[in-house]
Design a protein around this motif. Structure first.
Motif, PDB file in Angstrom:
ATOM      1  N   SER A 175       0.830  -1.207   0.000  1.00  0.00           N
ATOM      2  CA  SER A 175       0.000   0.000   0.000  1.00  0.00           C
ATOM      3  C   SER A 175       0.861   1.253   0.000  1.00  0.00           C
ATOM      4  O   SER A 175       1.999   1.252   0.471  1.00  0.00           O
ATOM      5  CB  SER A 175      -0.933   0.009   1.212  1.00  0.00           C
ATOM      6  N   ASP A 178      -1.146   7.319  -0.796  1.00  0.00           N
ATOM      7  CA  ASP A 178      -1.619   8.196  -1.856  1.00  0.00           C
ATOM      8  C   ASP A 178      -3.038   7.823  -2.241  1.00  0.00           C
ATOM      9  O   ASP A 178      -3.345   6.649  -2.463  1.00  0.00           O
ATOM     10  CB  ASP A 178      -0.711   8.084  -3.090  1.00  0.00           C
ATOM     11  N   SER A 179      -3.900   8.823  -2.331  1.00  0.00           N
ATOM     12  CA  SER A 179      -5.270   8.638  -2.788  1.00  0.00           C
ATOM     13  C   SER A 179      -5.562   9.722  -3.821  1.00  0.00           C
ATOM     14  O   SER A 179      -5.021  10.833  -3.735  1.00  0.00           O
ATOM     15  CB  SER A 179      -6.258   8.753  -1.623  1.00  0.00           C
ATOM     16  N   TYR A 180      -6.424   9.398  -4.761  1.00  0.00           N
ATOM     17  CA  TYR A 180      -6.701  10.324  -5.853  1.00  0.00           C
ATOM     18  C   TYR A 180      -8.182  10.317  -6.195  1.00  0.00           C
ATOM     19  O   TYR A 180      -8.895   9.357  -5.920  1.00  0.00           O
ATOM     20  CB  TYR A 180      -5.916   9.933  -7.112  1.00  0.00           C
ATOM     21  N   ARG A 220      -4.533  14.678  -6.365  1.00  0.00           N
ATOM     22  CA  ARG A 220      -4.079  13.920  -5.197  1.00  0.00           C
ATOM     23  C   ARG A 220      -4.778  14.443  -3.960  1.00  0.00           C
ATOM     24  O   ARG A 220      -4.844  15.663  -3.721  1.00  0.00           O
ATOM     25  CB  ARG A 220      -2.568  14.028  -5.007  1.00  0.00           C
ATOM     26  N   GLU A 223      -6.380  12.242   1.982  1.00  0.00           N
ATOM     27  CA  GLU A 223      -6.928  11.025   2.580  1.00  0.00           C
ATOM     28  C   GLU A 223      -7.912  10.415   1.593  1.00  0.00           C
ATOM     29  O   GLU A 223      -8.310  11.083   0.617  1.00  0.00           O
ATOM     30  CB  GLU A 223      -7.638  11.336   3.904  1.00  0.00           C
ATOM     31  N   PRO A 224      -8.296   9.147   1.787  1.00  0.00           N
ATOM     32  CA  PRO A 224      -9.236   8.531   0.845  1.00  0.00           C
ATOM     33  C   PRO A 224     -10.506   9.356   0.673  1.00  0.00           C
ATOM     34  O   PRO A 224     -11.015   9.961   1.620  1.00  0.00           O
ATOM     35  CB  PRO A 224      -9.534   7.180   1.488  1.00  0.00           C
ATOM     36  N   ASP A 225     -11.016   9.389  -0.543  1.00  0.00           N
ATOM     37  CA  ASP A 225     -12.189  10.200  -0.869  1.00  0.00           C
ATOM     38  C   ASP A 225     -13.417   9.728  -0.101  1.00  0.00           C
ATOM     39  O   ASP A 225     -13.612   8.532   0.118  1.00  0.00           O
ATOM     40  CB  ASP A 225     -12.454  10.128  -2.370  1.00  0.00           C
ATOM     41  N   ALA A 255     -12.808   7.754  -7.696  1.00  0.00           N
ATOM     42  CA  ALA A 255     -11.736   7.876  -6.708  1.00  0.00           C
ATOM     43  C   ALA A 255     -10.993   6.549  -6.607  1.00  0.00           C
ATOM     44  O   ALA A 255     -11.574   5.479  -6.824  1.00  0.00           O
ATOM     45  CB  ALA A 255     -12.300   8.265  -5.348  1.00  0.00           C
ATOM     46  N   GLU A 257      -7.489   4.489  -4.442  1.00  0.00           N
ATOM     47  CA  GLU A 257      -6.298   4.430  -3.616  1.00  0.00           C
ATOM     48  C   GLU A 257      -5.275   3.574  -4.344  1.00  0.00           C
ATOM     49  O   GLU A 257      -5.612   2.881  -5.305  1.00  0.00           O
ATOM     50  CB  GLU A 257      -6.639   3.855  -2.242  1.00  0.00           C
ATOM     51  N   SER A 282       0.705   1.172  -9.723  1.00  0.00           N
ATOM     52  CA  SER A 282      -0.074   2.395  -9.567  1.00  0.00           C
ATOM     53  C   SER A 282      -0.546   2.909 -10.921  1.00  0.00           C
ATOM     54  O   SER A 282       0.210   2.903 -11.898  1.00  0.00           O
ATOM     55  CB  SER A 282       0.784   3.472  -8.898  1.00  0.00           C
TER      56      SER A 282
END
Length: 376
Positions: A175, A178-180, A220, A223-225, A255, A257, A282
């Motif tokens: 893991s 990074d979350s997008y 970016r 935190e997670p969406d 969204a 991760e 990724s």
């Protein structure tokens, strides 16, 4: 008996099937979804993959349908930082941007032209059994159980591959912090066919052109969406970059991760892991789909020889070694891309950007970066 059963009718499974069908083999491609997805999803086709698609006779329509991204431009807090042309390959001096839905349609059409019966949709594979002399694939279609027997099976069922899980149950993902969130909006930026990176203290914003006057935005998050809407994504982009997006023009918000998973072995008896099923990396950098296509292009002639009775043990070992090496390289590049996009205090961001721009002024460095971004 079939020659090959392929599990998964995404871009990689379809391409693998096409290559084998063109060599005269009996192939069935099993897909859980009843219909093709209409979402844009993966959009970047890099020069090496485009060359393989061309050899298979499916590149021309994609090239005509897509946007040719010939350079990337970086900005930070409203100022231009650097530019990187994608001109290292004279034959293909661009990265091609095409929605995945279009790519899958082109590939599916090509498959069906060779064998209209090759793709079987609405079929959920439950089990793959290697009997040493053949492979049995058990699948559900509605309330019915179907069995397919083939000489070889290919798992092209993606990053969440159930076949890989059965073969390698202890292969844990790595893991990343990074979350997008990404979305497609009407393009009123004036950036044309350029890819644009906004290197901002709060985190990177990436922007890529798509056909039909649309632009993909990737932001970016810290935190997670938690359920950001199109309007919320437009506001995020505006607050970081100053670009004004029309939320009403949005056609997709998604969204994600980030995790990665690299199998040490792709060959498991008569079952072969391909693409994301073998090496999940990724999405930042857009190399995963291309990596799978290059897997397929390298594997197809070996499978062809095997199905004709040749001893391909040495070639398979070399294939596995080279493709894992390519996956490791792509994963490292994706890691560097994510590191480049993480938040930095403004003073550190300014210094980093100056060093980044100065490095790209050196032809050797610019050439290396261009090769890494284009997978050459």
């Amino acid at each position: 008996m079939l020659d090959v059963v392929i599990v998964g009718a995404g871009p990689v499974g379809l391409f693998m099937g096409l290559l084998l069908l063109q060599r005269g083999h009996r192939v069935r491609i099993l897909e859980r979804r009843s219909d093709r997805s209409t979402r844009s999803r993966a959009i970047g086709i890099h020069p090496p993959a485009l060359a393989e698609l061309s050899r298979a006779g499916v590149a021309a329509q994609l090239v005509a349908s897509g946007v040719h991204i010939r350079r990337g431009i970086a900005y930070s807090r409203g100022r231009r930082v650097a530019e990187l042309p994608f001109s290292g390959d004279p034959a293909v001096p661009f990265i091609l941007a095409v929605p995945q839905a279009v790519t899958e349609k082109v590939l599916e059409t090509a498959v069906m032209e060779v064998d209209p019966q090759a793709i079987i949709r609405g079929t959920d594979v439950r089990e793959v059994l290697d009997n040493f002399r053949s492979v049995r694939v058990m699948a559900n279609s509605g309330s019915k159980l179907h069995q397919f027997t083939a000489r070889l099976a290919i798992a092209a069922d993606g990053a969440h591959s159930s076949i890989r899980q059965g073969l390698l149950p202890h292969l844990a993902p790595k893991s990343y912090p990074d979350s997008y969130i990404m979305g497609d909006f009407a393009d009123d930026t004036g950036h044309g066919s350029d890819a644009v990176l906004y290197l901002e203290p709060e985190g990177i914003v990436e922007s890529f052109p798509l056909p039909g006057g649309v632009r993909r935005w990737v932001v970016r998050l810290g935190e997670p969406d938690r359920g950001t809407t199109a309007a919320g994504l437009a506001e995020l982009v505006g607050s970081r970059t100053g670009e004004v997006l029309d939320a009403a023009s949005n056609s997709m918000v998604s969204a994600f991760e980030v995790s990665s998973r690299l199998a040490k072995r792709m060959i498991h008896g008569r079952v072969i892991l391909l693409g994301d099923a073998a090496h999940e990396i990724s999405p930042i950098g857009g190399q995963g789909m291309n990596l799978g296509w290059l897997d397929a292009a390298a594997l197809a002639p070996i499978m062809d020889a095997s199905l004709k009775g040749d001893d391909v043990g040495r070639r398979l070992r070399e294939f596995e070694k080279l493709r894992r090496s390519a996956a490791v390289r792509a994963s490292r590049q994706a890691g560097l891309n994510m590191a480049l996009g993480r938040p930095l205090p403004p003073q550190f961001m300014t210094t980093r950007n100056k060093l980044f721009a100065a490095a790209l002024e050196l032809p050797a460095v610019a050439g290396l970066v261009e090769r890494r971004f284009t997978m050459r």
